[in-house]
Motif scaffolding. Structure first.
Motif, PDB file in Angstrom:
ATOM      1  N   ALA A  51      -0.944   5.863   7.079  1.00 23.99           N
ATOM      2  CA  ALA A  51      -1.048   4.627   8.057  1.00 23.99           C
ATOM      3  C   ALA A  51      -0.932   2.936   7.417  1.00 23.99           C
ATOM      4  CB  ALA A  51      -1.945   4.895   8.941  1.00 23.99           C
ATOM      5  N   THR A  52      -0.922   2.714   6.903  1.00 23.57           N
ATOM      6  CA  THR A  52      -0.910   1.473   5.613  1.00 23.57           C
ATOM      7  C   THR A  52      -0.268   1.379   4.622  1.00 23.57           C
ATOM      8  OG1 THR A  52      -3.118   1.621   4.607  1.00 23.57           O
ATOM      9  CG2 THR A  52      -3.326   1.175   6.859  1.00 23.57           C
ATOM     10  N   LYS A  53       0.756   2.416   4.337  1.00 17.46           N
ATOM     11  CA  LYS A  53       1.063   2.585   3.056  1.00 17.46           C
ATOM     12  C   LYS A  53       1.676   1.274   2.571  1.00 17.46           C
ATOM     13  CE  LYS A  53       5.134   5.433   5.416  1.00 17.46           C
ATOM     14  NZ  LYS A  53       4.901   5.089   6.328  1.00 17.46           N
ATOM     15  N   ASP A  54       2.720   0.401   3.859  1.00 16.09           N
ATOM     16  CA  ASP A  54       3.742  -0.568   3.626  1.00 16.09           C
ATOM     17  C   ASP A  54       2.664  -1.478   2.879  1.00 16.09           C
ATOM     18  OD1 ASP A  54       5.625   0.895   4.050  1.00 16.09           O
ATOM     19  OD2 ASP A  54       6.017   0.217   6.825  1.00 16.09           O
TER      20      ASP A  54
ATOM     21  N   MET B  15       9.329   1.909   4.181  1.00 14.64           N
ATOM     22  CA  MET B  15       8.819   2.748   2.798  1.00 14.64           C
ATOM     23  C   MET B  15       8.369   4.461   2.952  1.00 14.64           C
ATOM     24  SD  MET B  15       7.422   0.412   0.149  1.00 14.64           S
ATOM     25  CE  MET B  15       9.163  -1.083   0.403  1.00 14.64           C
ATOM     26  N   THR B  16       8.809   4.999   2.276  1.00 15.20           N
ATOM     27  CA  THR B  16       7.806   6.799   2.003  1.00 15.20           C
ATOM     28  C   THR B  16       6.754   6.478   1.078  1.00 15.20           C
ATOM     29  OG1 THR B  16       8.980   7.274  -0.127  1.00 15.20           O
ATOM     30  CG2 THR B  16      10.296   7.123   1.387  1.00 15.20           C
ATOM     31  N   ALA B  17       5.918   7.833   2.040  1.00 13.89           N
ATOM     32  CA  ALA B  17       4.665   7.780   1.329  1.00 13.89           C
ATOM     33  C   ALA B  17       4.976   7.894  -0.343  1.00 13.89           C
ATOM     34  CB  ALA B  17       4.721   9.366   2.242  1.00 13.89           C
ATOM     35  N   GLN B  18       5.831   8.568  -0.549  1.00 10.87           N
ATOM     36  CA  GLN B  18       6.124   9.371  -1.765  1.00 10.87           C
ATOM     37  C   GLN B  18       5.913   7.689  -2.392  1.00 10.87           C
ATOM     38  OE1 GLN B  18       7.703  12.159  -3.368  1.00 10.87           O
ATOM     39  NE2 GLN B  18       8.107  12.252  -5.042  1.00 10.87           N
ATOM     40  N   GLU B  19       6.990   6.516  -2.288  1.00  8.46           N
ATOM     41  CA  GLU B  19       6.191   5.029  -2.925  1.00  8.46           C
ATOM     42  C   GLU B  19       4.473   4.834  -3.053  1.00  8.46           C
ATOM     43  OE1 GLU B  19       9.974   2.528  -1.797  1.00  8.46           O
ATOM     44  OE2 GLU B  19       9.307   3.505  -0.063  1.00  8.46           O
ATOM     45  N   MET B  20       4.243   5.441  -2.228  1.00  7.28           N
ATOM     46  CA  MET B  20       2.773   4.286  -2.670  1.00  7.28           C
ATOM     47  C   MET B  20       1.458   5.458  -3.120  1.00  7.28           C
ATOM     48  SD  MET B  20      -0.185   5.051   0.825  1.00  7.28           S
ATOM     49  CE  MET B  20       0.075   6.681   0.821  1.00  7.28           C
ATOM     50  N   LEU B  21       2.193   6.685  -4.316  1.00  9.08           N
ATOM     51  CA  LEU B  21       1.717   7.341  -3.971  1.00  9.08           C
ATOM     52  C   LEU B  21       1.257   6.952  -6.037  1.00  9.08           C
ATOM     53  CD1 LEU B  21       3.297  10.215  -4.407  1.00  9.08           C
ATOM     54  CD2 LEU B  21       1.140  10.413  -3.358  1.00  9.08           C
ATOM     55  N   PRO B  22       1.558   6.328  -6.348  1.00  5.28           N
ATOM     56  CA  PRO B  22       0.949   5.388  -7.605  1.00  5.28           C
ATOM     57  C   PRO B  22       0.325   4.253  -7.436  1.00  5.28           C
ATOM     58  CG  PRO B  22       3.483   5.079  -7.653  1.00  5.28           C
ATOM     59  CD  PRO B  22       2.802   6.102  -5.967  1.00  5.28           C
TER      60      PRO B  22
END
Length: 119
Positions: free
Chosen positions: A47-50, A1-8
């Motif tokens: 570090a915990t984005k997933d 998963m990318t950091a971009q997917e975590m943004l929302p």
């Protein structure tokens, strides 16, 4: 998963409404080791984005609960202040046995003030 997917989902981990209990719950949800809030960095969340993405619904629910709890605490605080400041006008009334009973004048107005401050 990318950091971009975590943004929302980052809006649910910023914790403006969090107390210590909420922070601890959030740390557990996303697998972040407990640490002082002041020392959190964006890297900690990266570090915990997933986990943030996987637990997005839980984080959203936690955030909503924190907002609701703040509203309740504020209403209770306002009620405590009102309790100290409230002055009642009393009137004497005779009950069915002819005994004198003191009643609060304008009881409905006072009850409405209490109800409004708790909503």
């Amino acid at each position: 998963m990318t950091a971009q997917e975590m943004l929302p989902w980052l809006k649910f981990v910023h914790g403006d409404m969090f107390c210590d209990k909420h922070w601890m719950e959030m740390f557990a949800l996303i697998g972040l080791p407990s640490k002082p809030v002041e020392s959190l960095t964006f890297g900690d969340f990266l570090a915990t984005k997933d986990n943030i993405i996987a637990r997005a619904n839980d984080l959203q629910e936690l955030n909503g609960r924190a907002v609701s709890e703040i509203a309740i605490r504020q209403a209770l605080r306002e009620l405590d202040i009102w309790e100290v400041e409230a002055k009642f006008s009393l009137t004497e009334h005779k009950d069915s046995r002819g005994e004198s009973v003191m009643l609060i004048k304008d009881f409905k107005d006072i009850l409405n003030k209490v109800t409004i401050s708790c909503t």
